[in-house]
Structures are given as structure tokens and as C-alpha cells.
Write a protein that holds these residues in place. Structure first.
Motif, PDB file in Angstrom:
ATOM      1  N   GLY A 117       0.820  -1.211   0.000  1.00 23.76           N
ATOM      2  CA  GLY A 117       0.000   0.000   0.000  1.00 23.76           C
ATOM      3  C   GLY A 117       0.848   1.252   0.000  1.00 23.76           C
ATOM      4  O   GLY A 117       0.577   2.209  -0.734  1.00 23.76           O
ATOM      5  N   ARG A 198      -5.186  -2.169  -0.327  1.00 18.82           N
ATOM      6  CA  ARG A 198      -6.012  -1.156  -0.986  1.00 18.82           C
ATOM      7  C   ARG A 198      -6.350  -0.012  -0.028  1.00 18.82           C
ATOM      8  O   ARG A 198      -6.248   1.156  -0.368  1.00 18.82           O
ATOM      9  CB  ARG A 198      -7.294  -1.805  -1.503  1.00 18.82           C
ATOM     10  N   ARG A 201      -3.245   2.110   0.769  1.00 19.27           N
ATOM     11  CA  ARG A 201      -2.947   3.002  -0.346  1.00 19.27           C
ATOM     12  C   ARG A 201      -3.830   4.240  -0.282  1.00 19.27           C
ATOM     13  O   ARG A 201      -3.361   5.367  -0.409  1.00 19.27           O
ATOM     14  CB  ARG A 201      -3.159   2.254  -1.666  1.00 19.27           C
TER      15      ARG A 201
END
Lengths: 316, 303
Positions: A117, A198, A201
Motif C-alpha cells: 500500500g 487497498r 494506499r
């Protein structure tokens, strides 16, 4: 802080109470008769009736609920209709197996997911971000049972590196455990990496767009120092809640992974219980799992408030 | 005096408004398709799956249920393009009908889940006091039971049919919708236009439907595209476990589960449905990402 913790505990108790009501209602809506199931289809109507009285099924529902809660608080989780043994003993036997797959998966997936991430956020738009994002999308969109079957096909059948199925407890034979648990642990980990990476990030990108990061840049502080010292700390705070959520992912995923790899854990037990309508086992197992996830999110909330004072002040 | 101010007729204004909304639509389509080849391919895949699901009886001469034991385990050939399964049924036909099952359950459950979740989220976000706390605590309670377990227990109550399974998966998607909408409404209700509507004496339900609902609409659409993929995945998982749609219905999950038994000798039985599942879910999620950027650029990377 004390007030915040107290409020969180109170909310958790309310949630657990609602869970008990939900589970109780669900189980009582299920078609079928536990007494008939326990005695078998050859049993006479009188015997079944007697059994119903013994199982308290003839009492009004609020009395049944009270009796169930009374048992639970006295540490009695009832007897399984399927195994004819106390549920508690079955759980004690099965939980370590699920844990022995789930905890290593958590330990492997979290650092990898965080690194993925962070790299994606720092190198946004570069080839490495695109590559990792592609893998994250792939991981998010692949059902966990399908990942497991692909892994079995590649690593067990094609390369013949690892066994197809089976399970050995780490306490019995640690080498065999490593040999047999590698694939399920890795499959569970792949399943979890995608989601956590995800989220990491997203949070990292959000943090990097903040004004104070721009100020740091304007002061000429090196990009490396900005990410390592200032952005990371702030970006990782919301990730804590995501980690709390992983407990649910592990338990949900264990149902499928244990089925594919034939591991006699909590997941296979639940599937078996639902297929055989083992009402009492389902009721107590779901209550146990739900209480555990509520406990974990309570701990995460308290931790969250401890790390980030803004949270505990705003949620008062 | 008004010599220099061009008077616009009503007709002109209407034209202008139309043009503006057309421009906005064009911009949306441009952003949606402007995400590179990758997104275009995925959009094409989704459309292809939908077309196949609608027209599958016309596309294949075989029935997905008709067994013929002398045609067992055929490898791909001219008559059966993808071969046949353990009961001699044409695999391609079953895959096509499987697309129908997946998409219908995905759609039914997401529509139903969106309806309930949005309603609960709106009510919880807008009302203060008991309703707000009660709804959100119930959502927390449901969220504490992993959704696969929740659906597994509910399916025997509502029946293991396509509608029953869709209904139950829809119920399990309520918390996601409710939480997103709730958070949004919580910040929207402090906006001036809500206060203004309140002050001129509009009814509460009217404020909810007229002012708050349109403002959370992008979030509803985005949650919807996410939940279609999630529902298809959930349906496949349940079918795989044997607690959802059961054979002979050609659900991809149960096809994988049946094919798994023959993985050593006939891997194609499990591989094709598995890859279809993966392809459809991933394409849906990428199309959803594109839709999110097109609808609301502010939300990029947030949901």
C-alpha cells in the motif's frame, strides 16, 4: 480517556445483546424440529413430545431466551445434536485448528499489505503502482475458494511441492504442520493482503495530499523523510481499524478454505452443523464468533482512541 | 436601457439547460472511458456477460440439465466447444446459464439490499436520538457476524432458490449501504439548505426524499456497483459450500465444487467456471471504479 473507554464498553455490551436477540430469532425461524432431529425419524410422537419438554421447546420464547442466556452465563453451551457431546468440548478441539491457520496468515499478510500500500501511494502512477494495483484488483476479485483451488492445482498437482489436503496440529508434529498448512495459510494471506493494501494506499494518498505535507515539502525536507517520519504515522492510524476488521475476514474465509483443504476447524464444523440443522451448536457457535469480533473491535476502538486523541474527544 | 443585455427567451434558456446537461453527460462518458484500454476491455467483458446471460437459450442448441452419460468427460471438440462434464452435459451451455444465475442473484440482492440499506441509513443519519442509535447498533450487531455465516443460516428459512438466495445476500449487504449513507447524511444534515428547508416548514420525510436522497445518489450508485460483484462472489461461495443454490442448477460455485473432485484428471471442469467467475467480478469492480470517477471525482479512491 476513562469516559471514552467506558462508553465503548457500554456500546459493545448493547451490540452483544442485540446479537443474542438476532441469533435467537434466526435459529427459531429455521424450519424443522430439534427434538425430532435428536431422536431420529423412527421415534414415536410421545417420545418427541417428552424430548421437547426436556429441551424447553414447549415454553414461551422469552422463557427460552432467558434459559439460554442463563446457561451461557453459567458456561454451559449445551449439547450438540449431531455429535451428542457438549458444544464447549467441540469448540475447544476445533478453535486451535482455525487459529493455527488464521494467525500465521494475519502475520504474513499485514506487513506485506502495508508495504504494498505504501509503495503504491508513494510511486503513484508509476509502473510499480500499476503493477501492484493490478495484483490488488486481482486479489480482491478472486473468490477465496477459487484461489485455493488454483493454488492446489499449481503447487500440489503440477509442481508436486506440497500436499493437496489435510491437516496436522503444530503441537503434534511441527514439521508436518508446516508442510501441510503452508498452502491454506498462503491462500488466506493472499485473500487478506488485497483488502488491507487497498485501504493503506487510499489512506496514504489522502495523507500525502494534506496541507502539512505540502508545508514540509515547501521547507525543503526530503521526500523520503516526509513519508517515513510524517506521513506514515498519520496514514497508519485508520489502518488499525482495517486490521480489526480482518478477524471477520479470517473467520469468513476459514469456512471456505477449510472446506477446500479439508481442515477440521470451526469453519467446516459450521457448514456441517447448518447442513444437519444442529440448532444448538449453530446458535452458540455464532454467538461465540460474534462476541469475539465485538471484543476485537472494542480493543481496536480503545487503541484507536489512545493513538489519536481527536477520536476519543469527538466520539464522547 | 436594456439594449446591451441580451434578453433570453424561455426557449433559449431551455436550449441552454439541455446543452449543459448534455455536456455533463458527455464529460461523464469521457471520464468513464478515459481510463485506458484496461477499463474499456472490462466494460466490454461485462456487456458480453450480460448479453450472453440474456440470450443464452438462443446461443446454444443444448440444455444445461439434459444428461447423456455416453458423452461424459469429453475434451473440447467441434460438437462441444468446451467439452462436457461428469454427466455429459455441455460445459459451455452450463457456463452461459451460470452467467444468468450469477447476474440475476447479483442484481436482485443488490437492488433489495440498496433499498433497505439506503432507507435505514437515511433514517439513522437524519433522525437524532433513539432511532439513530438503535439502527446503527443493529447494523453493528449484524456486522459482527461474518456475512457468509449470516447468509448460510438464513438460506434454509427463505429457500435455496435464486430469489431466496438473492434476498438473503441482499439482507447481508445492508450494513455496507447503511454505514456509507449514514456517514454522508450526518454531514449533509448540517448544510444550510437542509436548515433552510426545515425553516420554511417542510416535512421531515420531504426533506429526506427531496434534499438528502439526491445528494447521496452518487454514493448509492457506487456502493451498488461494488455490491453486485460482492454478491456474485457471495453466491458462488455459498454454492461452493453446498448451502446455496444446489445442483443441477448451473451455478458457477457448485460447478467449481463438482469439478474439484475431478481436478487431477479433468481440470477443465473446475477451471472454466472459476475463470468466468474471476473475470466477471474483476471486470465489474473495474467498471465500478470508472463509474465512481465519472460520477464524483471527489470520491476518487475513497470508497
Amino acid at each position: 480517556m476513562g469516559q471514552y473507554i467506558l462508553k465503548r464498553i457500554l456500546i459493545s455490551i448493547i451490540v452483544v445483546f442485540l446479537v443474542t436477540v438476532f441469533v435467537f430469532a434466526l435459529i427459531h425461524m429455521l424450519p424443522g424440529d430439534p427434538a425430532r432431529l435428536y431422536l431420529g425419524f423412527e421415534a414415536s410422537e410421545a417420545d418427541v413430545q417428552e424430548m421437547r419438554v426436556k429441551m424447553n421447546l414447549d415454553k414461551p420464547w422469552h422463557v427460552q431466551y432467558y434459559l439460554w442466556m442463563n446457561d451461557v452465563f453459567h458456561g454451559d453451551l449445551g449439547d450438540s445434536l449431531l455429535y451428542r457431546r457438549p458444544n464447549l468440548d467441540i469448540f475447544k478441539e476445533r478453535i486451535p485448528r482455525t487459529v493455527s491457520i488464521g494467525i500465521p496468515a494475519l502475520l504474513i499478510s499485514v506487513p506485506i499489505a502495508l508495504i504494498f500500500g505504501i509503495i503504491c501511494a508513494i510511486k503513484r502512477g508509476k509502473w510499480i503502482d500499476n503493477l501492484l494495483t493490478f495484483f490488488i484488483t486481482l486479489g480482491m476479485g478472486t473468490p477465496v475458494f477459487w484461489v485455493s483451488i488454483l493454488a492446489i492445482y499449481i503447487f500440489a498437482m503440477w509442481l508436486k511441492l506440497l500436499p493437496i489436503q489435510g491437516y496436522v496440529s503444530p503441537a503434534d508434529n511441527f514439521n508436518q504442520y508446516l508442510y501441510k498448512a503452508t498452502l491454506p495459510v498462503l491462500c488466506m494471506a493472499t485473500h487478506m493482503i488485497a483488502g488491507v493494501a487497498r485501504n493503506t494506499r487510499t489512506y496514504m494518498l489522502e495523507t500525502l495530499n494534506q496541507d502539512y505535507i505540502r508545508t514540509h515539502r515547501a521547507f525543503g525536507i526530503s521526500e523520503r523523510k516526509i513519508t517515513a517520519k510524517y506521513a506514515l504515522k498519520n496514514a497508519l492510524i485508520p489502518v488499525v481499524t482495517v486490521l480489526g476488521f480482518q478477524v471477520r475476514v479470517i473467520i469468513g474465509g476459514s469456512l471456505l478454505i477449510e472446506q477446500v483443504f479439508n481442515i477440521p476447524g470451526l469453519g467446516t464444523l459450521l457448514v456441517l452443523a447448518v447442513n444437519n440443522r444442529d440448532y444448538i451448536l449453530i446458535q452458540n457457535c455464532v454467538l461465540m464468533i460474534a462476541s469475539f469480533t465485538v471484543l476485537v473491535s472494542l480493543i481496536v476502538d480503545i487503541l484507536y482512541g489512545y493513538i489519536d486523541p481527536r477520536i476519543r474527544l469527538s466520539r464522547r | 436601457m436594456n439594449k446591451y443585455v441580451a434578453e433570453k427567451t424561455i426557449e433559449e434558456r431551455k436550449q441552454e439547460k439541455k446543452q449543459r446537461s448534455l455536456n455533463a453527460t458527455r464529460e461523464m462518458i469521457r471520464v468513464f472511458f478515459g481510463r485506458g484500454l484496461y477499463a474499456k476491455i472490462c466494460f466490454g467483458i461485462v456487456v458480453a456477460f450480460i448479453l450472453v446471460a440474456i440470450f443464452c437459450p438462443l446461443l446454444t442448441p443444448y440444455s444445461p440439465y439434459e444428461q447423456s452419460l455416453k458423452d461424459q468427460f469429453q475434451t473440447p471438440n467441434a460438437k462441444h466447444w468446451l467439452g462436457t462434464d461428469q454427466l455429459g452435459r455441455d460445459l459451455l451451455t452450463r457456463l452461459m446459464y451460470g452467467a444468468r444465475i450469477s447476474l440475476v442473484t447479483g442484481l436482485v440482492s443488490s437492488l433489495w439490499g440498496a433499498f433497505l440499506g439506503v432507507t435505514l441509513g437515511l433514517i439513522a443519519g437524519y433522525s437524532r436520538g433513539f432511532a439513530q442509535h438503535f439502527i446503527m447498533r443493529c447494523v453493528d450487531a449484524q456486522l459482527s457476524i461474518p456475512s457468509i455465516i449470516f447468509t448460510m443460516i438464513l438460506i434454509p428459512i427463505f429457500g435455496a432458490t435464486i430469489l431466496g438466495v438473492g434476498f438473503v445476500i441482499g439482507l447481508s449487504s445492508i450494513p455496507g449501504y447503511a454505514r456509507n449513507i449514514y456517514a454522508q447524511v450526518l454531514s449533509l444534515r448540517e448544510q444550510d439548505y437542509v436548515t433552510a428547508a426545515h425553516l420554511v416548514g417542510q416535512k421531515k420525510y420531504k426533506i429526506l426524499i427531496r434534499h438528502l436522497l439526491p445528494n447521496v445518489f452518487p454514493i448509492i450508485i457506487i456502493s451498488f456497483t461494488v455490491s453486485v460483484g460482492a454478491a456474485i462472489m457471495a453466491e458462488a461461495g455459498l454454492a461452493y459450500l453446498g448451502v446455496g443454490l444446489n445442483p443441477p442448477l448451473p451455478a458457477w460455485g457448485s460447478m467449481v465444487s463438482e469439478g474439484y473432485k475431478y481436478l487431477t484428471i479433468y481440470p477443465h471442469l473446475a477451471m472454466y467456471p472459476g475463470f468466468c467467475l474471476m473475470l466477471l467480478i474483476i471486470s465489474l469492480s473495474i467498471v465500478g471504479d470508472g463509474l465512481r470517477d465519472a460520477l464524483d471525482p471527489k470520491l476518487r479512491g475513497k470508497l
